[in-house]
Structures are given as structure tokens and as C-alpha cells.
Design a protein around this motif. Structure first.
Motif, mmCIF file in Angstrom:
data_model
loop_
_atom_site.group_PDB
_atom_site.id
_atom_site.type_symbol
_atom_site.label_atom_id
_atom_site.label_comp_id
_atom_site.label_asym_id
_atom_site.label_seq_id
_atom_site.Cartn_x
_atom_site.Cartn_y
_atom_site.Cartn_z
ATOM 1 N N THR A 33 0.832 -1.203 0.000
ATOM 2 C CA THR A 33 0.000 0.000 0.000
ATOM 3 C C THR A 33 0.867 1.254 0.000
ATOM 4 O OG1 THR A 33 -1.756 -1.162 1.181
ATOM 5 C CG2 THR A 33 -1.800 1.238 1.266
ATOM 6 N N LEU A 34 1.917 1.244 0.783
ATOM 7 C CA LEU A 34 2.826 2.384 0.843
ATOM 8 C C LEU A 34 3.473 2.638 -0.522
ATOM 9 C CD1 LEU A 34 4.342 4.470 2.652
ATOM 10 C CD2 LEU A 34 6.098 2.716 2.896
ATOM 11 N N LEU A 35 3.934 1.580 -1.171
ATOM 12 C CA LEU A 35 4.555 1.730 -2.489
ATOM 13 C C LEU A 35 3.553 2.224 -3.534
ATOM 14 C CD1 LEU A 35 6.812 -1.454 -2.557
ATOM 15 C CD2 LEU A 35 7.540 0.920 -2.288
ATOM 16 N N ARG A 36 2.331 1.677 -3.488
ATOM 17 C CA ARG A 36 1.302 2.097 -4.435
ATOM 18 C C ARG A 36 0.954 3.569 -4.238
ATOM 19 N NH1 ARG A 36 -3.398 -0.745 -3.089
ATOM 20 N NH2 ARG A 36 -4.125 1.127 -2.054
ATOM 21 N N SER A 41 1.308 9.200 -6.012
ATOM 22 C CA SER A 41 1.671 10.586 -5.709
ATOM 23 C C SER A 41 2.667 11.135 -6.724
ATOM 24 C CB SER A 41 2.273 10.682 -4.306
ATOM 25 O OG SER A 41 1.313 10.346 -3.338
ATOM 26 N N ILE A 42 3.632 10.321 -7.104
ATOM 27 C CA ILE A 42 4.604 10.758 -8.108
ATOM 28 C C ILE A 42 3.924 10.995 -9.452
ATOM 29 C CG2 ILE A 42 6.614 9.995 -9.451
ATOM 30 C CD1 ILE A 42 7.571 8.589 -6.858
ATOM 31 N N ILE A 43 3.036 10.090 -9.828
ATOM 32 C CA ILE A 43 2.296 10.256 -11.093
ATOM 33 C C ILE A 43 1.451 11.521 -11.045
ATOM 34 C CG2 ILE A 43 0.433 9.283 -12.496
ATOM 35 C CD1 ILE A 43 1.592 6.496 -11.727
ATOM 36 N N ARG A 44 0.773 11.742 -9.934
ATOM 37 C CA ARG A 44 -0.057 12.935 -9.778
ATOM 38 C C ARG A 44 0.800 14.208 -9.877
ATOM 39 N NH1 ARG A 44 -1.927 12.470 -4.654
ATOM 40 N NH2 ARG A 44 -2.954 10.548 -5.294
#
Length: 50
Positions: A33-36, A41-44
């Protein structure tokens, strides 16, 4: 030395799964979940730059 430490870590992880499978599974799910969330967040962030 690195090989011994690596094997020791793997042995401890296997032991942890045998001793407390529910806790181990919960931890793996939390890490996933943390990685996802981090990837989203990076994509956003990069989407907002465009």
C-alpha cells in the motif's frame, strides 16, 4: 560476509512467516500500500506539471 548476512535475513523472514503468518501478511500488505500510494503521488505530481 554479505552472503552470510543475506542468508540470515532470509532465514529470519521465513521464521517470522512460520511463527506469525498474520502479522507477516499484514506487514507485506502495508508495504504494498505504501509503495502504491507513493507511485500514485509521483504520477499525480508529474501530471500536474504538464
Amino acid at each position: 560476509m554479505k552472503r552470510i548476512v543475506g542468508l540470515l535475513v532470509i532465514a529470519l523472514l521465513v521464521f517470522w512467516v512460520f511463527v506469525s503468518p498474520d502479522s507477516a501478511a499484514g506487514t507485506v500488505q502495508d508495504i504494498g500500500t505504501l509503495l502504491r500510494n507513493g507511485a500514485e503521488s509521483i504520477i499525480r505530481f508529474f501530471t500536474q506539471l504538464v
